[in-house]
Enzyme design. Structure first.
Site, mmCIF file in Angstrom:
data_model
loop_
_atom_site.group_PDB
_atom_site.id
_atom_site.type_symbol
_atom_site.label_atom_id
_atom_site.label_comp_id
_atom_site.label_asym_id
_atom_site.label_seq_id
_atom_site.Cartn_x
_atom_site.Cartn_y
_atom_site.Cartn_z
ATOM 1 N N GLY A 238 46.699 46.059 36.423
ATOM 2 C CA GLY A 238 46.116 45.174 35.427
ATOM 3 C C GLY A 238 47.056 44.183 34.780
ATOM 4 N N PRO A 274 50.005 48.024 40.304
ATOM 5 C CA PRO A 274 49.836 46.585 40.115
ATOM 6 C C PRO A 274 49.320 45.930 41.401
ATOM 7 C CG PRO A 274 52.131 47.078 40.542
ATOM 8 C CD PRO A 274 51.409 48.406 40.491
ATOM 9 N N GLY A 275 48.472 44.955 41.244
ATOM 10 C CA GLY A 275 48.039 44.142 42.378
ATOM 11 C C GLY A 275 48.447 42.712 42.098
ATOM 12 N N ARG A 276 47.663 42.085 41.213
ATOM 13 C CA ARG A 276 47.855 40.685 40.867
ATOM 14 C C ARG A 276 49.308 40.327 40.519
ATOM 15 N NH1 ARG A 276 43.624 37.765 38.743
ATOM 16 N NH2 ARG A 276 42.588 39.722 38.228
ATOM 17 N N CYS A 343 27.660 23.705 48.943
ATOM 18 C CA CYS A 343 26.435 23.250 48.278
ATOM 19 C C CYS A 343 26.055 24.155 47.113
ATOM 20 C CB CYS A 343 25.315 23.161 49.300
ATOM 21 S SG CYS A 343 25.794 22.084 50.650
ATOM 22 N N TYR A 372 43.635 37.942 44.927
ATOM 23 C CA TYR A 372 42.181 37.746 44.815
ATOM 24 C C TYR A 372 41.787 36.348 45.294
ATOM 25 C CZ TYR A 372 42.905 41.988 42.180
ATOM 26 O OH TYR A 372 43.305 43.250 41.819
HETATM 27 C C1 PLP Z 1 41.976 46.491 41.060
HETATM 28 C C2 PLP Z 1 42.696 47.731 40.690
HETATM 29 C C3 PLP Z 1 44.060 47.699 40.435
HETATM 30 C C4 PLP Z 1 44.876 46.443 40.436
HETATM 31 O O1 PLP Z 1 44.516 45.572 39.442
HETATM 32 P P1 PLP Z 1 45.428 44.267 39.153
HETATM 33 O O2 PLP Z 1 44.797 43.636 38.004
HETATM 34 O O3 PLP Z 1 45.385 43.443 40.382
HETATM 35 O O4 PLP Z 1 46.802 44.769 38.873
HETATM 36 C C5 PLP Z 1 44.691 48.904 40.162
HETATM 37 N N1 PLP Z 1 43.998 50.065 40.129
HETATM 38 C C6 PLP Z 1 42.672 50.130 40.369
HETATM 39 C C7 PLP Z 1 41.985 51.423 40.320
HETATM 40 C C8 PLP Z 1 41.981 48.953 40.652
HETATM 41 O O5 PLP Z 1 40.661 49.020 40.877
#
Ligand code: PLP
Length: 421
Positions: A238, A274-276, A343, A372
């Site tokens: 997150g 972490p992802g984002r 469109c 994303y």
């Molecule tokens: C999507 C998700 C993440 C990653 O979220 P980011 O905002 O990209 O860091 C981590 N844990 C879970 C369970 C998620 O669904």
């Protein structure tokens, strides 16, 4: 991390973007390998005093080359589907570093994960816990599990990416989790010894994280006092990023301090997902201007990229900085609605955005597109999926070929063969 300037000069990691676009076409996702490595490195450094592991959220950007790069830096994976499990394993991420989150795991997906021998399940419902017990018992294996707590905090992010409020579908309340631990002897094939949370995405403020961590920590202490040993606390992902010049996002150090303070005295493993934060700012979407159009009220800049390539603006009203690559300082500044050719009125990257005038065939870079972006893309309007490249040291590697129109429709067929189920 000055992404903007590195693109403004027309180069990204020493790669000339005009030449790259001419070679590989547009729209084109371009990711910086050094910037991704730098992010993982700084997060690892921030967490260094703790027994902590990074479990990259594959859904942010699941490209095989990105996963390999992150695996090479020691990251594991947080997956939310069987497809992501396959991606992660194929990219060389050890099953022992894969955690499985998600509110609707099917039996088939649970079986795949059990057979692969993943690190642990982040369990989101009683029904899922029962399924894991049943399927693990059938195979004579022991599944490690954490309960995903819904801490009921407001993450203060966009409603569609907020996941830790009581009204959200994710996780369970602490009362339910407490009962699961109390009855864990009835599930001999599940080792329930972990807690998990993930309160939302694009968090720019650590206060909700601290509040949620405090609730998790209080519950962990309560469980330990009741005789349950907790081996793993997963604090989710997150962490937010800067989508807009001048915006500030939390840094890895402050995040790590918040975790360390909340979980002081915890002797098990801490996981972060972490992802984002690891990939968003390392990526751009390179696009060519198709034409400029003067409407009665608005001036439109029509790009060859669209909402099918990058859905965030239409889905979340998300802001992305857009940088023209021409270097003509004498151009007048105009207010553009920057749109794609799809469109839908929602196919809008920016509304009334002041930027130097652009002309047809010139290039623009949409910044902050590494997370994303490609992973949420579709072929809507029969637009084949964009190509993706990784750049480093003046060179690039194609990590996803541009989809051909043939490939896009290859699995479809006329209804000439009729069956009964
Ligand atoms: C999507 C998700 C993440 C990653 O979220 P980011 O905002 O990209 O860091 C981590 N844990 C879970 C369970 C998620 O669904």
């Amino acid at each position: 991390m000055p992404h903007t300037s590195s693109v403004e000069s027309g180069r990204f990691e020493g790669v000339d973007l005009t030449a790259l676009a001419a070679r590989e076409g547009t729209p084109l996702y371009v990711y910086s390998a050094p910037q991704i490595r730098q992010r993982v490195g700084s997060l690892r450094a921030a967490l260094a005093g703790m027994d902590a592991g990074i479990r990259y959220a594959v859904k942010a950007n699941g490209n095989a080359a990105i996963l390999r790069l992150l695996a090479g830096e020691g990251a594991g994976a947080d997956i939310v589907s069987g497809g992501e499990l396959q991606r992660a394993l194929r990219a060389g991420i050890a099953a022992s570093r894969i955690v499985f989150s998600g509110v609707g795991k099917t039996d088939a997906e649970i079986v795949m994960a059990l057979e692969a021998g993943i690190e642990r399940f982040n369990v989101e419902s009683h029904a899922e816990l029962d399924s894991i017990q049943r399927l693990a018992a059938q195979r004579g294996v022991l599944a490690a599990a954490s309960v995903r707590i819904n801490p009921d905090v407001d993450a203060r992010t966009h409603a569609k990416i907020s996941t830790g409020k009581a009204e959200n579908k994710f996780g369970v309340v602490i009362d339910d989790a407490r009962a699961w631990f109390a009855e864990s002897a009835t599930r001999p094939n599940v080792r329930l010894d972990g807690l998990h949370m993930h309160i939302g995405s694009q968090l720019l403020d650590l206060a909700p994280v601290r509040a949620a961590l405090a609730r998790m920590a209080a519950f962990w202490r309560e469980l330990e006092a009741a005789g349950h040993s907790i081996a793993s606390i997963d604090v989710g992902g997150g962490l937010g990023v800067r989508y807009r010049a001048g915006e500030t996002a939390p840094d890895a150090h402050d995040y790590a301090v918040a975790i360390a303070e909340a979980l002081q005295g915890f002797r098990g493993r801490i996981l972060v997902e972490p992802g984002r934060w690891l990939v968003a700012e390392a990526g751009i979407l390179l696009s060519r201007v198709v034409l400029e159009k003067q409407g009665r009220e608005r001036r439109f800049l029509v790009l060859d990229a669209a909402m099918n390539d990058l859905a965030r603006p239409s889905l979340y009203d998300a802001w992305h900085d857009i940088v023209p690559l021409h270097t003509d300082a004498a151009r007048e500044a105009l207010d553009y609605d920057v749109v794609g050719p799809v469109c839908e009125t929602g196919d809008t990257f920016a509304t009334q955005r002041r930027m130097p005038r652009c002309a047809a065939n010139e290039l623009v870079a949409i910044l902050g597109a590494g997370a994303y972006g490609a992973s949420m893309s579709s072929t809507y309007n029969s637009r084949p999926l964009a190509a993706e490249v990784l750049v480093e040291d003046g060179r690039y590697a194609v990590i996803r070929c541009r989809q051909s129109p043939d490939a896009m429709i290859a699995d479809e067929r006329p209804a000439t063969e009729w069956n009964t189920p």
